[in-house]
Design an enzyme around this catalytic site. Structure first.
Site, short mmCIF file in Angstrom:
data_model
loop_
_atom_site.label_atom_id
_atom_site.label_comp_id
_atom_site.label_asym_id
_atom_site.label_seq_id
_atom_site.Cartn_x
_atom_site.Cartn_y
_atom_site.Cartn_z
N LYS A 47 0.86 -1.19 0.00
CA LYS A 47 0.00 0.00 0.00
C LYS A 47 0.89 1.23 0.00
O LYS A 47 2.03 1.17 0.45
CB LYS A 47 -0.87 0.02 1.27
CG LYS A 47 -2.08 0.91 1.18
CD LYS A 47 -3.23 0.23 0.48
CE LYS A 47 -4.42 1.12 0.30
NZ LYS A 47 -5.60 0.35 -0.15
N ASP A 74 -7.10 4.38 -4.43
CA ASP A 74 -7.74 4.24 -3.11
C ASP A 74 -8.34 5.63 -2.86
O ASP A 74 -8.59 6.38 -3.82
CB ASP A 74 -6.72 3.82 -2.04
CG ASP A 74 -7.39 3.36 -0.74
OD1 ASP A 74 -7.83 2.22 -0.67
OD2 ASP A 74 -7.50 4.17 0.22
#
Ligand code: NDP
Ligand code: 2IT
Length: 449
Positions: A129, A169
């Site tokens: 991430k 995201d």
């Protein structure tokens, strides 16, 4: 030898000492490890091979400076992060978040969750991430472009289609992926389509990737409801957020005959007694990039709330799709008191630790994010497959594959829940155990790396 629970506690103690103050990261790791005692008891080799100690330590953390200049010529500096958490199952894969709350703790919690989510998809993808504390709200298109170019200039040495494949995201959608892809291509001098997912449809993107997280979330919830002989027809649903995940959850809910009645952003939440007008919501959020208050101005059946909680609305199903910690213990108790049947997480860790306990102790079907929102990254992996084969699959083909993947994730949760706690509907233990075992087996095969 200590019991499995004592051993887990000692790993968590070590984690807290080595990562002081990273509360979201501690919470995510605790949430997974707390499920694993029965797994460790059945597979002692995981303890011998220090799988827990290894899996909580990222393989690599990259932290870089992101300087950029705004339209007035003023200089700014943001922080860029990429956590390459675990590559046992494939190259690191996971989104990029641009939001002022982004910190090392937030990116590590998201990266840790991503390992097991990606494992559940059955695709060959590891977990990672990244993101920045940059706030995209109110920035011009040129400012967004310059920021994305600077961010990619810091990130590009560490990514690649066989190495690490970022995607979107919060705050990162098709526009940002486009600017970052352009800069990557320029820096490396080749068109490496598999380096990012969520690309535009004309240049390597996959059909259904935009819709995938929301569609997958509703498919997973449909599977949960089916175990109790229910479907979505006629069910009232509260959705929070009004971004990518919320919008396409609402779209899928409407197609199944459900009635979504709410959505939100950081300025407040909307209740629409007639059910959400999806075209209006899309126009406001996707075209105008406006606020939820704009919707209320154009829709007589809708009211804007800025003080109370979106979870006070009595509904059959609740789908939190905004951000972490948006649903606490008190909200969970209110939902249960009002008769909610199922709660499934489109967002990552939207329910805080107390809220999870409340749902776990109740009869409510509770689908945690790593299982329920895995459709987005699953279709990202399908996008990578299409890129490697230089193909573009049809909408029906990708939608079918997504649906099967969500059914399969649901089955894995039910089977692991049955195996480790003796009942089929503990989706927390089920998802953690099923994802973990897949990663642990690969780590054992690959030796002490
Ligand atoms: P978007 O940026 O498209 O939308 C985010 C939405 O959540 C916006 O409505 C935003 O409102 C709201 N929101 C964000 N932060 C806050 C906050 N601190 N307080 C209140 N509202 C907030 O992001 P996505 O829809 O992509 O992501 C939503 C969630 O889903 C995240 O948890 C993400 O990690 C998760 N997720 C996303 C996937 C994807 O494929 N995109 C896949 C799996 C999970 P505002 O504009 O006012 O900030
Ligand atoms: O949280 C997530 O799973 C995502 N933001 C999607 C990641 C991806 O690589 O598609």
């Amino acid at each position: 030898m200590s019991t499995a629970n004592e051993y887990i506690e000692s790993v968590l103690d070590g984690l807290r000492v080595r990562n002081p103050g990273e509360l979201e990261f501690h919470e995510a790791v605790t949430g997974v490890l707390d499920s694993l005692a029965p797994v460790l008891e059945q597979h002692p080799v995981y303890r011998d091979a220090a799988i827990l100690e290894r899996v909580v330590e990222p393989e690599r953390v990259v932290h870089f400076r992101v300087p950029w200049v705004d339209d007035e010529g003023k200089h700014h500096v943001n922080r860029g992060f990429r956590v390459q958490f675990n590559s046992a199952l494939g190259p690191y894969k996971g989104g990029l978040r641009f939001h002022p709350t982004v910190s090392a703790s937030i990116i590590k919690f998201l990266g840790f969750e991503q390992i097991f989510k990606n494992a559940l998809t059955g695709q060959q993808i590891g977990g990672g991430k990244g993101g920045s504390d940059f706030d995209p709200h109110g920035k011009s298109d040129n400012e967004i472009m310059r920021f994305c170019q600077s961010f990619m200039t810091g990130l590009y040495p560490f990514i690649g289609s066989k190495r690490d494949i970022p995607a979107g995201d919060i705050g990162v959608g098709g526009r940002e992926i486009g600017y970052m892809f352009g800069q990557y291509k320029r820096l490396v001098g080749s068109f490496e389509s598999g380096v990012l997912t969520g690309k535009g449809l004309g240049w390597g993107g996959s059909l259904i990737r935009t819709e995938a997280t929301g569609y997958g979330l509703v498919a997973f919830t449909r599977e949960m409801l089916q175990t109790r002989g229910e479907d979505f027809e006629g069910q009232t649903v509260s959705v929070s957020g009004s971004g990518n995940v919320a919008i396409y959850s609402i779209e899928k809910l409407l197609s199944l005959g459900a009635k979504p009645v709410s959505f939100s952003d950081s300025s407040g939440w909307v209740y629409d007694s007639e059910g959400v007008d999806l075209d209006l919501l899309k126009e406001i959020k996707e075209v105008r990039r406006g606020r939820v208050s704009d919707y209320v101005k154009e829709r007589p059946s809708a009211e804007l709330h800025t003080d109370s909680s979106i979870w006070n609305v009595p509904v059959d199903v609740a789908l939190p799709c905004a951000t972490q910690h948006e649903l606490n213990g008190e909200h969970a108790r209110t939902l249960i008191k009002n008769g909610v049947k199922a709660v499934a997480e489109g967002a990552n860790m939207p329910t805080d630790a107390e809220g999870v306990e409340v749902f776990e102790a109740s009869d409510v079907l509770y689908g945690p994010g790593k299982a329920a929102n895995a459709g987005g990254v699953a279709v990202s992996a399908l996008e990578m497959q299409q890129n490697s084969a230089r193909q573009s699959w049809s909408r029906e083909d990708v939608a079918d594959r997504l649906d099967k993947i969500m059914e399969d994730i649901h089955t894995q949760c039910v089977e692991a829940s049955q195996k480790y706690v003796g009942r089929p509907d503990d989706y927390v233990t089920g998802s953690n155990a099923a994802g973990f075992v897949r990663v642990a087996e690969a780590m054992i095969s690959q030796g002490a790396v």
